[in-house]
Design an enzyme around this catalytic site. Structure first.
Site, PDB file in Angstrom:
ATOM      1  N   CYS A 113       0.823  -1.227   0.000  1.00  0.00           N
ATOM      2  CA  CYS A 113       0.000   0.000   0.000  1.00  0.00           C
ATOM      3  C   CYS A 113       0.855   1.274   0.000  1.00  0.00           C
ATOM      4  CB  CYS A 113      -0.953   0.002   1.183  1.00  0.00           C
ATOM      5  SG  CYS A 113      -2.079  -1.400   1.149  1.00  0.00           S
ATOM      6  N   HIS A 251      -3.376   7.186   3.113  1.00  0.00           N
ATOM      7  CA  HIS A 251      -3.758   5.907   2.512  1.00  0.00           C
ATOM      8  C   HIS A 251      -5.143   5.525   3.035  1.00  0.00           C
ATOM      9  CE1 HIS A 251      -3.914   1.905   1.165  1.00  0.00           C
ATOM     10  NE2 HIS A 251      -3.697   1.356   2.353  1.00  0.00           N
ATOM     11  N   ASN A 281      -9.973  -0.131   0.229  1.00  0.00           N
ATOM     12  CA  ASN A 281      -8.516   0.014   0.198  1.00  0.00           C
ATOM     13  C   ASN A 281      -8.007  -0.491  -1.162  1.00  0.00           C
ATOM     14  OD1 ASN A 281      -5.767  -0.264   0.479  1.00  0.00           O
ATOM     15  ND2 ASN A 281      -5.844  -1.247   2.485  1.00  0.00           N
TER      16      ASN A 281
HETATM   17  N1  COA Z   1     -18.226  -9.039   9.351  1.00  0.00           N
HETATM   18  C1  COA Z   1     -18.699  -9.363  10.552  1.00  0.00           C
HETATM   19  N2  COA Z   1     -17.912  -9.701  11.575  1.00  0.00           N
HETATM   20  C2  COA Z   1     -16.591  -9.714  11.359  1.00  0.00           C
HETATM   21  C3  COA Z   1     -16.025  -9.406  10.110  1.00  0.00           C
HETATM   22  C4  COA Z   1     -16.905  -9.057   9.089  1.00  0.00           C
HETATM   23  N3  COA Z   1     -16.472  -8.735   7.856  1.00  0.00           N
HETATM   24  N4  COA Z   1     -14.688  -9.517  10.209  1.00  0.00           N
HETATM   25  C5  COA Z   1     -14.406  -9.869  11.475  1.00  0.00           C
HETATM   26  N5  COA Z   1     -15.555 -10.004  12.164  1.00  0.00           N
HETATM   27  C6  COA Z   1     -15.742 -10.373  13.570  1.00  0.00           C
HETATM   28  C7  COA Z   1     -14.570 -11.130  14.134  1.00  0.00           C
HETATM   29  O1  COA Z   1     -14.672 -12.494  13.820  1.00  0.00           O
HETATM   30  C8  COA Z   1     -14.708 -10.843  15.600  1.00  0.00           C
HETATM   31  O2  COA Z   1     -15.694 -11.706  16.109  1.00  0.00           O
HETATM   32  P1  COA Z   1     -15.547 -12.333  17.589  1.00  0.00           P
HETATM   33  O3  COA Z   1     -15.506 -11.146  18.516  1.00  0.00           O
HETATM   34  O4  COA Z   1     -16.757 -13.184  17.711  1.00  0.00           O
HETATM   35  O5  COA Z   1     -14.251 -13.072  17.562  1.00  0.00           O
HETATM   36  C9  COA Z   1     -15.270  -9.429  15.651  1.00  0.00           C
HETATM   37  O6  COA Z   1     -15.810  -9.193  14.350  1.00  0.00           O
HETATM   38  C10 COA Z   1     -14.234  -8.357  15.976  1.00  0.00           C
HETATM   39  O7  COA Z   1     -13.089  -8.606  15.183  1.00  0.00           O
HETATM   40  P2  COA Z   1     -11.846  -7.655  15.240  1.00  0.00           P
HETATM   41  O8  COA Z   1     -10.796  -8.178  14.303  1.00  0.00           O
HETATM   42  O9  COA Z   1     -11.433  -7.418  16.677  1.00  0.00           O
HETATM   43  O10 COA Z   1     -12.484  -6.289  14.676  1.00  0.00           O
HETATM   44  P3  COA Z   1     -11.835  -4.884  14.558  1.00  0.00           P
HETATM   45  O11 COA Z   1     -12.721  -3.878  15.167  1.00  0.00           O
HETATM   46  O12 COA Z   1     -10.386  -4.873  14.952  1.00  0.00           O
HETATM   47  O13 COA Z   1     -11.856  -4.634  12.990  1.00  0.00           O
HETATM   48  C11 COA Z   1     -10.484  -4.692  11.023  1.00  0.00           C
HETATM   49  C12 COA Z   1     -11.164  -5.515  12.106  1.00  0.00           C
HETATM   50  C13 COA Z   1      -9.820  -5.652  10.051  1.00  0.00           C
HETATM   51  C14 COA Z   1     -11.526  -3.882  10.296  1.00  0.00           C
HETATM   52  C15 COA Z   1      -9.444  -3.760  11.696  1.00  0.00           C
HETATM   53  O14 COA Z   1      -8.622  -4.474  12.579  1.00  0.00           O
HETATM   54  C16 COA Z   1      -8.592  -3.071  10.689  1.00  0.00           C
HETATM   55  O15 COA Z   1      -9.051  -2.316   9.868  1.00  0.00           O
HETATM   56  N6  COA Z   1      -7.258  -3.273  10.761  1.00  0.00           N
HETATM   57  C17 COA Z   1      -6.351  -2.654   9.848  1.00  0.00           C
HETATM   58  C18 COA Z   1      -6.392  -3.424   8.586  1.00  0.00           C
HETATM   59  C19 COA Z   1      -5.814  -2.666   7.443  1.00  0.00           C
HETATM   60  O16 COA Z   1      -6.158  -1.533   7.225  1.00  0.00           O
HETATM   61  N7  COA Z   1      -4.953  -3.326   6.682  1.00  0.00           N
HETATM   62  C20 COA Z   1      -4.390  -2.808   5.523  1.00  0.00           C
HETATM   63  C21 COA Z   1      -3.279  -1.901   5.869  1.00  0.00           C
HETATM   64  S1  COA Z   1      -2.589  -1.282   4.429  1.00  0.00           S
END
Ligand code: COA
Length: 324
Positions: A113, A251, A281
């Site tokens: 990215c 980004h 993204n």
């Molecule tokens: N829909 C519904 N539920 C989802 C899901 C989806 N698409 N994806 C994950 N979940 C669930 C998980 O399984 C988890 O369930 P549980 O509590 O029963 O285990 C719950 O939602 C919370 O998951 P978590 O990973 O803690 O959520 P979060 O608030 O951290 O959000 C991201 C997850 C991926 C959105 C977040 O961590 C993020 O954006 N990280 C950065 C990623 C990124 O930008 N990467 C690229 C960088 S260039």
């Protein structure tokens, strides 16, 4: 002193739109979960075009805006991690598709990215040293090919798209003011996609998942910290205060990451550009796509100072300050 002035911007996204509601039919998710946790509402998906097709279309638009012809370009640098082939580079395909003169230099850089800002840094150095006079810098990715469409924790985040700028070697105060690029390979496992190539028969062990893998929570924290640091570097190097910045183009990965950076900098909402609600993204495409929109919508004008900041697999992070 020569500077790399941005004389034209362009972008391209594929026609097909995949909404959060469409994703509800593919994986166990909801529009509400995706939009509240990420800010994303839809993304564009390439169906009948390749990475280099998208790159060439964005580049063509940028060249048109800049008023330059294919024979003017002497350097093409493409940031991408989703080329359609191991080789030749996407940059060579773009050269061929646009009829850019034989003998120009063309190559890709791999920084996920952060690919566009890495490519901008390289091209800026070519221009400032007099090695190139007009450069095409492109950020493009087609993550729909590498995300696992059965994995709800990643597939909802990404989309396909491309953006490009034309840089021109000019004297004066306008152009790229600074670029800072960084990486920390120790944390590569936070975010990666294995090779799509089949294993060699001589390999003892081939660990290939092919699909993108990500530790979302850790990536989130590191992204906020490193992007904050990179912005600090750009501001310090150029003696900038938040008031000097017309627009921050971060980004476009997650609205909560962007808001955390905005709060750290104490920037008002209207000085931070976001479009991830419409594109998700797009990896290396994200920053130049946002820049092109901001230019075409009149959000920025000649003389404005723009800050770019990125974060991606590698891990990589980068920032750049530009006077339009
Ligand atoms: N829909 C519904 N539920 C989802 C899901 C989806 N698409 N994806 C994950 N979940 C669930 C998980 O399984 C988890 O369930 P549980 O509590 O029963 O285990 C719950 O939602 C919370 O998951 P978590 O990973 O803690 O959520 P979060 O608030 O951290 O959000 C991201 C997850 C991926 C959105 C977040 O961590 C993020 O954006 N990280 C950065 C990623 C990124 O930008 N990467 C690229 C960088 S260039």
């Amino acid at each position: 002193m020569l500077r790399a002035r941005l004389i034209g911007t362009g972008s391209h996204v594929p026609k097909k739109i995949l909404t959060n509601h469409d994703l509800e039919k593919l994986v166990e998710t909801s529009d509400d979960w995706i939009s509240t946790r990420t800010g994303i509402r839809q993304r564009h998906i390439a169906v009948d075009e390749t990475t280099s097709d998208m790159a060439a279309k964005a580049a063509k638009n940028a060249m048109k805006a800049a008023g330059v012809s294919p024979r003017d370009i002497d350097l093409i640098v493409v940031g991408t991690v989703t080329p359609e082939m191991c080789f030749p580079s996407t940059a060579c395909f773009v050269q061929s598709q646009l009829g850019i003169k034989s003998g120009a230099a063309a190559f890709d850089v791999s920084a996920a990215c952060s690919g566009f800002l890495y490519a901008l840094d390289v091209a800026d150095r070519y221009i400032r040293t007099g090695a190139a006079a007009k450069a095409l810098v492109i950020g493009v990715d087609r993550f729909s090919r590498i995300v696992d469409w059965k994995d709800r924790s990643t597939c909802v985040l990404f989309g396909d798209g491309a953006g490009a700028v034309v840089l021109s070697a000019e004297k004066g105060t306008k152009g790229v003011l600074s670029c800072h690029i960084h990486s920390d390979g120790r944390h590569w496992e936070m975010l990666y996609a294995d090779s799509p190539c089949p294993p060699s028969p001589f390999e003892e062990k081939h660990i290939s998942s092919r699909y993108l893998k990500m530790n979302g929570n850790e990536t989130f924290k590191i992204a906020v910290r490193t992007m904050g640091q990179a912005i600090g570097e750009a501001m310090e190097t150029n003696g900038l205060t938040p008031e000097d910045i017309s627009l921050l183009i971060p980004h476009q990965a997650n609205l909560r990451i962007i808001n955390a950076i905005r709060d750290r900098l104490k920037l008002p909402d209207d000085k931070v550009y976001t479009n991830l609600d419409r594109y998700g993204n797009t990896s290396a495409g994200s920053i130049p796509l946002a820049l092109d929109e901001a230019v075409r919508d009149g959000r920025v004008k000649g003389g404005d100072i723009i800050l770019f900041v990125s974060f991606g697999g590698g891990l990589t992070w980068a920032s750049s300050a530009v006077r339009l």
